[in-house]
Design an enzyme around this catalytic site. Structure first.
Site, PDB file in Angstrom:
ATOM      1  N   ASN A 209      -2.144  -0.342   4.325  1.00 33.70           N
ATOM      2  CA  ASN A 209      -2.702   0.601   3.893  1.00 33.70           C
ATOM      3  C   ASN A 209      -4.440   0.500   4.518  1.00 33.70           C
ATOM      4  O   ASN A 209      -4.596  -0.429   4.965  1.00 33.70           O
ATOM      5  CB  ASN A 209      -2.929   0.880   2.483  1.00 33.70           C
ATOM      6  CG  ASN A 209      -3.198  -0.434   1.697  1.00 33.70           C
ATOM      7  OD1 ASN A 209      -4.417  -0.806   1.858  1.00 33.70           O
ATOM      8  ND2 ASN A 209      -2.273  -0.931   0.909  1.00 33.70           N
ATOM      9  N   ASP A 278       3.356  -0.338  -3.132  1.00 33.93           N
ATOM     10  CA  ASP A 278       4.361  -0.144  -4.288  1.00 33.93           C
ATOM     11  C   ASP A 278       5.668  -0.313  -3.868  1.00 33.93           C
ATOM     12  O   ASP A 278       6.515  -0.390  -4.725  1.00 33.93           O
ATOM     13  CB  ASP A 278       4.213   1.239  -4.672  1.00 33.93           C
ATOM     14  CG  ASP A 278       2.925   1.575  -5.368  1.00 33.93           C
ATOM     15  OD1 ASP A 278       2.434   0.504  -6.255  1.00 33.93           O
ATOM     16  OD2 ASP A 278       2.331   2.605  -5.161  1.00 33.93           O
ATOM     17  N   LYS A 288      12.726  -7.958  16.788  1.00 34.23           N
ATOM     18  CA  LYS A 288      12.115  -6.611  16.991  1.00 34.23           C
ATOM     19  C   LYS A 288      13.107  -5.427  17.011  1.00 34.23           C
ATOM     20  O   LYS A 288      14.176  -5.401  17.731  1.00 34.23           O
ATOM     21  CB  LYS A 288      11.538  -6.680  18.111  1.00 34.23           C
ATOM     22  CG  LYS A 288      10.514  -5.494  18.408  1.00 34.23           C
ATOM     23  CD  LYS A 288       9.626  -5.314  19.708  1.00 34.23           C
ATOM     24  CE  LYS A 288       9.282  -4.037  20.082  1.00 34.23           C
ATOM     25  NZ  LYS A 288       9.149  -3.645  21.363  1.00 34.23           N
ATOM     26  N   PHE A 322      -7.905  -1.514 -11.034  1.00 35.30           N
ATOM     27  CA  PHE A 322      -8.506  -0.543 -10.326  1.00 35.30           C
ATOM     28  C   PHE A 322      -7.361   0.497 -10.424  1.00 35.30           C
ATOM     29  O   PHE A 322      -6.362   0.430 -10.386  1.00 35.30           O
ATOM     30  CB  PHE A 322      -8.894  -1.217  -8.762  1.00 35.30           C
ATOM     31  CG  PHE A 322     -10.272  -1.595  -8.592  1.00 35.30           C
ATOM     32  CD1 PHE A 322     -10.709  -2.532  -9.141  1.00 35.30           C
ATOM     33  CD2 PHE A 322     -11.235  -0.670  -7.889  1.00 35.30           C
ATOM     34  CE1 PHE A 322     -11.761  -3.174  -9.078  1.00 35.30           C
ATOM     35  CE2 PHE A 322     -12.498  -1.016  -7.975  1.00 35.30           C
ATOM     36  CZ  PHE A 322     -12.850  -2.395  -8.388  1.00 35.30           C
ATOM     37  N   LYS A 336      -2.994   3.965 -16.891  1.00 39.51           N
ATOM     38  CA  LYS A 336      -2.588   2.574 -16.274  1.00 39.51           C
ATOM     39  C   LYS A 336      -3.360   1.410 -17.290  1.00 39.51           C
ATOM     40  O   LYS A 336      -2.820   0.497 -17.251  1.00 39.51           O
ATOM     41  CB  LYS A 336      -3.447   2.407 -14.800  1.00 39.51           C
ATOM     42  CG  LYS A 336      -2.662   3.104 -13.674  1.00 39.51           C
ATOM     43  CD  LYS A 336      -3.500   3.174 -12.491  1.00 39.51           C
ATOM     44  CE  LYS A 336      -2.412   3.890 -11.369  1.00 39.51           C
ATOM     45  NZ  LYS A 336      -3.020   4.416 -10.375  1.00 39.51           N
ATOM     46  N   LYS A 340      -0.678  -1.201 -18.423  1.00 42.84           N
ATOM     47  CA  LYS A 340      -0.591  -2.586 -17.647  1.00 42.84           C
ATOM     48  C   LYS A 340      -1.358  -3.357 -18.461  1.00 42.84           C
ATOM     49  O   LYS A 340      -1.579  -4.532 -18.209  1.00 42.84           O
ATOM     50  CB  LYS A 340      -1.400  -2.191 -16.558  1.00 42.84           C
ATOM     51  CG  LYS A 340      -0.716  -1.378 -15.447  1.00 42.84           C
ATOM     52  CD  LYS A 340      -0.897  -1.358 -13.887  1.00 42.84           C
ATOM     53  CE  LYS A 340      -0.009  -0.341 -13.160  1.00 42.84           C
ATOM     54  NZ  LYS A 340      -0.276  -0.456 -11.593  1.00 42.84           N
TER      55      LYS A 340
HETATM   56  O1  PMT Z   1     -10.799  -2.488   0.313  1.00 47.05           O
HETATM   57  P1  PMT Z   1     -11.624  -1.491   0.342  1.00 47.05           P
HETATM   58  O2  PMT Z   1     -11.723  -0.838   1.511  1.00 47.05           O
HETATM   59  O3  PMT Z   1     -12.964  -1.764  -0.255  1.00 47.05           O
HETATM   60  O4  PMT Z   1     -11.304  -0.195  -0.788  1.00 47.05           O
HETATM   61  C1  PMT Z   1     -11.447  -0.482  -2.211  1.00 47.05           C
HETATM   62  C2  PMT Z   1     -10.129   0.138  -2.862  1.00 47.05           C
HETATM   63  C3  PMT Z   1     -10.037   1.578  -2.834  1.00 47.05           C
HETATM   64  C4  PMT Z   1      -8.705  -0.472  -2.253  1.00 47.05           C
HETATM   65  C5  PMT Z   1     -10.295  -0.239  -4.476  1.00 47.05           C
HETATM   66  O5  PMT Z   1     -11.548   0.295  -4.883  1.00 47.05           O
HETATM   67  C6  PMT Z   1      -9.101   0.037  -5.283  1.00 47.05           C
HETATM   68  O6  PMT Z   1      -9.023   1.050  -5.864  1.00 47.05           O
HETATM   69  N1  PMT Z   1      -8.166  -0.893  -5.206  1.00 47.05           N
HETATM   70  C7  PMT Z   1      -6.884  -0.391  -5.976  1.00 47.05           C
HETATM   71  C8  PMT Z   1      -5.999   0.408  -5.077  1.00 47.05           C
HETATM   72  C9  PMT Z   1      -4.884   0.781  -5.817  1.00 47.05           C
HETATM   73  O7  PMT Z   1      -3.567   0.066  -5.442  1.00 47.05           O
HETATM   74  O8  PMT Z   1      -4.687   1.304  -6.644  1.00 47.05           O
HETATM   75  P2  PMT Z   1      -3.336   1.793  -7.653  1.00 47.05           P
HETATM   76  O9  PMT Z   1      -3.802   2.898  -8.459  1.00 47.05           O
HETATM   77  O10 PMT Z   1      -2.178   2.124  -6.668  1.00 47.05           O
HETATM   78  O11 PMT Z   1      -3.020   0.585  -8.465  1.00 47.05           O
HETATM   79  C10 PMT Z   1      -3.371   0.413  -9.797  1.00 47.05           C
HETATM   80  C11 PMT Z   1      -3.692  -1.194 -10.018  1.00 47.05           C
HETATM   81  O12 PMT Z   1      -2.464  -1.761  -9.883  1.00 47.05           O
HETATM   82  C12 PMT Z   1      -4.602  -1.912  -9.119  1.00 47.05           C
HETATM   83  O13 PMT Z   1      -5.314  -2.788  -9.730  1.00 47.05           O
HETATM   84  C13 PMT Z   1      -3.721  -2.504  -8.402  1.00 47.05           C
HETATM   85  O14 PMT Z   1      -4.397  -3.936  -7.506  1.00 47.05           O
HETATM   86  C14 PMT Z   1      -2.632  -2.798  -9.128  1.00 47.05           C
HETATM   87  N2  PMT Z   1      -1.218  -2.971  -8.567  1.00 47.05           N
HETATM   88  C15 PMT Z   1      -0.674  -1.902  -7.862  1.00 47.05           C
HETATM   89  C16 PMT Z   1       0.804  -1.926  -7.569  1.00 47.05           C
HETATM   90  C17 PMT Z   1       1.200  -3.021  -7.636  1.00 47.05           C
HETATM   91  N3  PMT Z   1       2.611  -3.351  -7.057  1.00 47.05           N
HETATM   92  N4  PMT Z   1       0.802  -4.174  -8.180  1.00 47.05           N
HETATM   93  C18 PMT Z   1      -0.441  -4.119  -8.627  1.00 47.05           C
HETATM   94  O15 PMT Z   1      -1.179  -5.149  -9.177  1.00 47.05           O
END
Ligand code: PMT
Length: 406
Positions: A209, A278, A288, A322, A336, A340
């Site tokens: 991503n 995810d 490949k 986040f 969340k 979580k």
């Molecule tokens: O890296 P930059 O370019 O500076 O950008 C910053 C950012 C946009 C990446 C950052 O600010 C941010 O939002 N990070 C979380 C992105 C994300 O995956 O969000 P989510 O809403 O999909 O996930 C929610 C939370 O679960 C996050 O804390 C994520 O780390 C966590 N997660 C998600 C999926 C997974 N399989 N495991 C997780 O721990």
């Protein structure tokens, strides 16, 4: 609190220069050694003798005034600083700082200094809003310079607007808070995740991503600046390397999970700024993938939700997640937080300009169990990180005080 600290106070030439006398006096009263440098323009507004009397040290005015032949004045002064404070900072000195110009004692000392810098700008409202000044301040923020924002009100030029030097008390408080923050997290272990995970399809192709890792790196730096022992677990990033903390490189969500779990029991704070996949391909081809077919279907399976796993195993840790959202930010962030078991969720609306993935700034809202805790304007990611760390420290201190009172 400022006992034994050397603060180099740079005064540039605006009408607010007279307020530098109060700043100098308050810093000296708080125990700091204050060394004053004035630009030629500053001396038109306030006499060097005033600052010499208040600081009890000679005032530096000219790069070539070498009072002590055993040292080079601007280098010696720069090396002596625990902190450089520029108040007031005019548009001119901000421009010189941003562009590395060194044509007088203040700009030359600033260029030679490795100490942190706090800047309190003061100027006309239109100058403050000029794109050139905004760009210079953004460049300085990117380098870690901190700002004490000017206030809004009647300016000396007759305009009403933003540009008035912040009050001396606020500037001195910002200095005191900066020194106090250096030890706030001493003895604490902080784990931060950053960047975008990489899920391989074959040896040369992968799903990822747009995360640059900038947000996570800024958070790791902010925690290290407060004295914490920081480990940053970084997936794919383009953020510039920063010193002061350990970086563990991982690729996939599974590797990130392992790296975080390995450190979880001994961690005091975990902040999950990484953009974790995810889904990952069910099959990872060992060679490949050839383009034999017209269509290719790739089957994906869910990855482990790291934050949720941490929430389930939480004991003493302060857990921050986040949320990257494009709609109904509050609803999804609160969902969340609960699902979580996080202590705080930092939500960014990634559909907004200047927010989210791969930019230097972010626009975030912080949510706790009680709902919205604070809504920050568009700020450099370093500033977002700094304010987030302040919020975390505040909550941890309140929690510790609550437990002690039981
Ligand atoms: O890296 P930059 O370019 O500076 O950008 C910053 C950012 C946009 C990446 C950052 O600010 C941010 O939002 N990070 C979380 C992105 C994300 O995956 O969000 P989510 O809403 O999909 O996930 C929610 C939370 O679960 C996050 O804390 C994520 O780390 C966590 N997660 C998600 C999926 C997974 N399989 N495991 C997780 O721990």
């Amino acid at each position: 609190m400022l006992q034994g600290k050397t603060i180099v106070l740079g005064i540039s030439g605006g009408i607010a220069a007279y307020k530098a006398a109060t700043i100098c006096s308050r810093l000296v009263q708080a125990g700091a050694q204050v060394r004053v440098v004035m630009t030629a323009s500053a001396t038109k507004f306030i006499s060097p003798l005033t600052l010499q009397t208040l600081s009890r040290h000679p005032v530096y005015l000219d790069t070539f005034d070498e009072f002590d032949p055993s040292v080079v004045a601007h280098i010696d002064l720069a090396d002596s600083a625990d902190l450089m404070l520029i108040a007031p900072a005019t548009a001119n000195i901000l421009g010189k700082m941003a562009n590395g110009l060194a044509d007088d004692m203040l700009s030359t000392t600033l260029l030679a200094a490795t100490a942190p810098v706090i800047v309190a700008p003061a100027m006309n409202v239109h100058m403050y809003a000029h794109p050139a000044v905004e760009r210079n301040m953004a460049v300085l923020a990117e380098r870690g310079v901190r700002f004490v924002e000017p206030g809004t009100g009647l300016l000396a030029c007759g305009y009403v607007g933003k540009g008035r030097l912040s009050e001396p008390e606020e500037i001195v408080l910002a200095v005191q808070q900066w020194f106090a923050s250096k030890t706030e997290l001493e003895g604490k272990s902080v784990v931060v995740t950053a960047g975008g995970t990489v899920e391989r399809l074959d040896p040369v192709r992968f799903l990822t991503n747009d995360s640059s890792g900038k947000m996570g790196f800024a958070i790791a730096e902010a925690a290290a600046n407060r004295g914490a022992n920081v480990t940053l677990i970084a997936a794919r990033t383009t953020a510039p390397q920063v010193e002061g903390f350990n970086v563990v490189h991982v690729e996939s969500a599974e590797q990130m999970l392992e790296a975080v779990l390995e450190r979880y029991d001994s961690a005091d704070i975990v902040i999950k700024a990484a953009a974790v996949a995810d889904y990952r391909p069910v099959v990872q081809a060992s060679s490949k993938i050839k383009k034999n077919e017209e269509r290719l279907t790739i089957e994906l399976e869910r990855t482990t939700d790291i934050l949720k796993t941490l929430g389930e195993r939480k004991s003493h840790q302060f857990l921050v997640g986040f949320a990257a959202e494009t709609e109904q930010v509050e609803r999804y962030a609160m969902d969340k937080l609960v699902r979580k078991n996080a202590d705080l969720i930092v939500a960014n609306d990634v559909s907004k300009d200047g927010a989210g993935f791969n930019v230097d700034t972010n626009v975030v809202q912080v949510f706790g169990a009680e709902g919205l805790v604070e809504s920050l304007p568009m700020l450099h990611k370093r500033e977002v990180a700094d304010r987030l760390m302040s919020r975390i420290v505040q909550r941890m201190q309140a929690r510790a005080a609550g437990e002690a009172a039981k």
